[in-house]
Design a protein around this motif. Structure first.
Motif, PDB file in Angstrom:
ATOM      1  N   LYS A  35      61.747  25.561  -9.981  1.00 59.70           N
ATOM      2  CA  LYS A  35      61.129  24.314 -10.432  1.00 59.70           C
ATOM      3  C   LYS A  35      62.133  23.465 -11.200  1.00 59.70           C
ATOM      4  CE  LYS A  35      57.349  22.329 -13.046  1.00 59.70           C
ATOM      5  NZ  LYS A  35      56.202  22.536 -13.898  1.00 59.70           N
ATOM      6  N   GLY A  36      62.131  22.163 -10.878  1.00 55.05           N
ATOM      7  CA  GLY A  36      63.005  21.213 -11.548  1.00 55.05           C
ATOM      8  C   GLY A  36      62.196  20.202 -12.323  1.00 55.05           C
ATOM      9  N   GLU A  37      62.682  18.963 -12.345  1.00 49.57           N
ATOM     10  CA  GLU A  37      62.011  17.929 -13.129  1.00 49.57           C
ATOM     11  C   GLU A  37      60.762  17.403 -12.436  1.00 49.57           C
ATOM     12  OE1 GLU A  37      63.787  13.908 -13.319  1.00 49.57           O
ATOM     13  OE2 GLU A  37      65.415  14.792 -12.153  1.00 49.57           O
ATOM     14  N   THR A  38      59.807  16.965 -13.254  1.00 47.82           N
ATOM     15  CA  THR A  38      58.548  16.434 -12.744  1.00 47.82           C
ATOM     16  C   THR A  38      58.637  14.924 -12.611  1.00 47.82           C
ATOM     17  OG1 THR A  38      57.336  18.215 -13.822  1.00 47.82           O
ATOM     18  CG2 THR A  38      56.070  16.284 -13.174  1.00 47.82           C
ATOM     19  N   LYS A  39      58.275  14.443 -11.439  1.00 46.88           N
ATOM     20  CA  LYS A  39      58.142  13.004 -11.211  1.00 46.88           C
ATOM     21  C   LYS A  39      56.690  12.648 -11.499  1.00 46.88           C
ATOM     22  CE  LYS A  39      62.351  12.791  -9.550  1.00 46.88           C
ATOM     23  NZ  LYS A  39      63.413  12.089 -10.234  1.00 46.88           N
ATOM     24  N   ARG A  40      56.178  11.570 -10.977  1.00 48.15           N
ATOM     25  CA  ARG A  40      54.787  11.192 -11.268  1.00 48.15           C
ATOM     26  C   ARG A  40      53.776  12.218 -10.773  1.00 48.15           C
ATOM     27  NH1 ARG A  40      54.079   4.751 -10.357  1.00 48.15           N
ATOM     28  NH2 ARG A  40      55.631   4.132 -11.881  1.00 48.15           N
ATOM     29  N   THR A  41      53.746  12.432  -9.481  1.00 50.79           N
ATOM     30  CA  THR A  41      52.758  13.361  -8.917  1.00 50.79           C
ATOM     31  C   THR A  41      53.414  14.542  -8.228  1.00 50.79           C
ATOM     32  OG1 THR A  41      52.667  12.149  -6.837  1.00 50.79           O
ATOM     33  CG2 THR A  41      51.103  11.507  -8.545  1.00 50.79           C
ATOM     34  N   ARG A  42      54.720  14.575  -8.188  1.00 48.34           N
ATOM     35  CA  ARG A  42      55.433  15.645  -7.487  1.00 48.34           C
ATOM     36  C   ARG A  42      56.527  16.225  -8.373  1.00 48.34           C
ATOM     37  NH1 ARG A  42      53.610  15.490  -2.311  1.00 48.34           N
ATOM     38  NH2 ARG A  42      52.823  13.497  -1.594  1.00 48.34           N
ATOM     39  N   VAL A  43      56.990  17.404  -7.999  1.00 52.17           N
ATOM     40  CA  VAL A  43      58.024  18.099  -8.756  1.00 52.17           C
ATOM     41  C   VAL A  43      59.227  18.303  -7.837  1.00 52.17           C
ATOM     42  CG1 VAL A  43      58.583  20.205 -10.025  1.00 52.17           C
ATOM     43  CG2 VAL A  43      56.258  19.291 -10.105  1.00 52.17           C
ATOM     44  N   LEU A  44      60.413  17.983  -8.334  1.00 54.43           N
ATOM     45  CA  LEU A  44      61.645  18.195  -7.579  1.00 54.43           C
ATOM     46  C   LEU A  44      62.018  19.669  -7.711  1.00 54.43           C
ATOM     47  CD1 LEU A  44      63.863  16.802  -5.930  1.00 54.43           C
ATOM     48  CD2 LEU A  44      65.115  16.505  -8.061  1.00 54.43           C
ATOM     49  N   CYS A  45      61.956  20.393  -6.592  1.00 57.42           N
ATOM     50  CA  CYS A  45      62.211  21.835  -6.587  1.00 57.42           C
ATOM     51  C   CYS A  45      63.372  22.146  -5.657  1.00 57.42           C
ATOM     52  CB  CYS A  45      60.973  22.589  -6.129  1.00 57.42           C
ATOM     53  SG  CYS A  45      59.542  22.327  -7.171  1.00 57.42           S
ATOM     54  N   GLU A  46      64.114  23.190  -5.998  1.00 58.70           N
ATOM     55  CA  GLU A  46      65.274  23.595  -5.198  1.00 58.70           C
ATOM     56  C   GLU A  46      64.982  24.897  -4.481  1.00 58.70           C
ATOM     57  OE1 GLU A  46      69.965  24.805  -5.811  1.00 58.70           O
ATOM     58  OE2 GLU A  46      68.831  23.969  -7.470  1.00 58.70           O
ATOM     59  N   ASP A  47      65.252  24.917  -3.180  1.00 58.18           N
ATOM     60  CA  ASP A  47      65.132  26.140  -2.395  1.00 58.18           C
ATOM     61  C   ASP A  47      66.282  27.059  -2.811  1.00 58.18           C
ATOM     62  OD1 ASP A  47      65.063  28.158  -0.494  1.00 58.18           O
ATOM     63  OD2 ASP A  47      64.608  26.803   1.158  1.00 58.18           O
ATOM     64  N   VAL A  48      65.956  28.249  -3.290  1.00 54.57           N
ATOM     65  CA  VAL A  48      66.970  29.159  -3.826  1.00 54.57           C
ATOM     66  C   VAL A  48      67.966  29.582  -2.749  1.00 54.57           C
ATOM     67  CG1 VAL A  48      67.331  31.416  -4.908  1.00 54.57           C
ATOM     68  CG2 VAL A  48      65.439  29.961  -5.654  1.00 54.57           C
ATOM     69  N   ASN A  49      67.508  29.813  -1.515  1.00 54.68           N
ATOM     70  CA  ASN A  49      68.381  30.309  -0.453  1.00 54.68           C
ATOM     71  C   ASN A  49      69.315  29.236   0.094  1.00 54.68           C
ATOM     72  OD1 ASN A  49      67.265  32.861  -0.615  1.00 54.68           O
ATOM     73  ND2 ASN A  49      65.652  32.366   0.823  1.00 54.68           N
ATOM     74  N   SER A  50      68.789  28.040   0.348  1.00 58.11           N
ATOM     75  CA  SER A  50      69.608  27.010   0.997  1.00 58.11           C
ATOM     76  C   SER A  50      70.192  25.996   0.022  1.00 58.11           C
ATOM     77  CB  SER A  50      68.769  26.261   2.042  1.00 58.11           C
ATOM     78  OG  SER A  50      67.764  25.501   1.403  1.00 58.11           O
ATOM     79  N   GLY A  51      69.605  25.867  -1.168  1.00 61.30           N
ATOM     80  CA  GLY A  51      70.081  24.885  -2.134  1.00 61.30           C
ATOM     81  C   GLY A  51      69.537  23.482  -1.901  1.00 61.30           C
ATOM     82  N   LYS A  52      68.723  23.309  -0.860  1.00 59.85           N
ATOM     83  CA  LYS A  52      68.134  21.994  -0.582  1.00 59.85           C
ATOM     84  C   LYS A  52      67.026  21.710  -1.588  1.00 59.85           C
ATOM     85  CE  LYS A  52      69.005  21.871   4.363  1.00 59.85           C
ATOM     86  NZ  LYS A  52      68.399  21.711   5.687  1.00 59.85           N
ATOM     87  N   LYS A  53      66.804  20.417  -1.863  1.00 60.13           N
ATOM     88  CA  LYS A  53      65.790  20.015  -2.827  1.00 60.13           C
ATOM     89  C   LYS A  53      64.610  19.374  -2.107  1.00 60.13           C
ATOM     90  CE  LYS A  53      69.049  19.721  -6.466  1.00 60.13           C
ATOM     91  NZ  LYS A  53      69.216  19.433  -7.829  1.00 60.13           N
ATOM     92  N   TYR A  54      63.413  19.684  -2.589  1.00 63.16           N
ATOM     93  CA  TYR A  54      62.181  19.194  -1.995  1.00 63.16           C
ATOM     94  C   TYR A  54      61.255  18.670  -3.083  1.00 63.16           C
ATOM     95  CZ  TYR A  54      63.644  21.944   2.063  1.00 63.16           C
ATOM     96  OH  TYR A  54      64.348  22.469   3.121  1.00 63.16           O
ATOM     97  N   LEU A  55      60.456  17.662  -2.742  1.00 67.51           N
ATOM     98  CA  LEU A  55      59.402  17.192  -3.632  1.00 67.51           C
ATOM     99  C   LEU A  55      58.112  17.910  -3.245  1.00 67.51           C
ATOM    100  CD1 LEU A  55      60.115  13.371  -3.762  1.00 67.51           C
ATOM    101  CD2 LEU A  55      60.320  14.995  -5.640  1.00 67.51           C
TER     102      LEU A  55
END
Length: 65
Positions: A35-55
């Motif tokens: 889990k990363g930083e929280t935006k308005r309604t979504r959270v910026l999260c990082e996939d541990v295996n690939s390093g890609k970030k998703y909302l």
């Protein structure tokens, strides 16, 4: 409304993503995220295996690791 859901053993361990602290890891759809930083309604999260970030929605039910 989720308090009225029919519960089974697999759902008991799940919490809302918004309830986790930043930096904590969790499982969602068989993938491990951090889990990363929280935006308005979504959270910026990082996939541990690939390093890609998703909302991901703050209301997503996840399983803490």
């Amino acid at each position: 409304m989720s308090k009225y859901d029919i519960r089974n053993d697999s759902i008991v361990d799940q919490v809302f993503l918004s309830d986790l602290l930043p930096g904590k890891e969790f499982l969602l759809s068989g993938r491990k995220f951090k889990k990363g930083e929280t935006k308005r309604t979504r959270v910026l999260c990082e996939d541990v295996n690939s390093g890609k970030k998703y909302l991901i929605s703050r209301l997503a039910k996840v399983k803490p690791v």
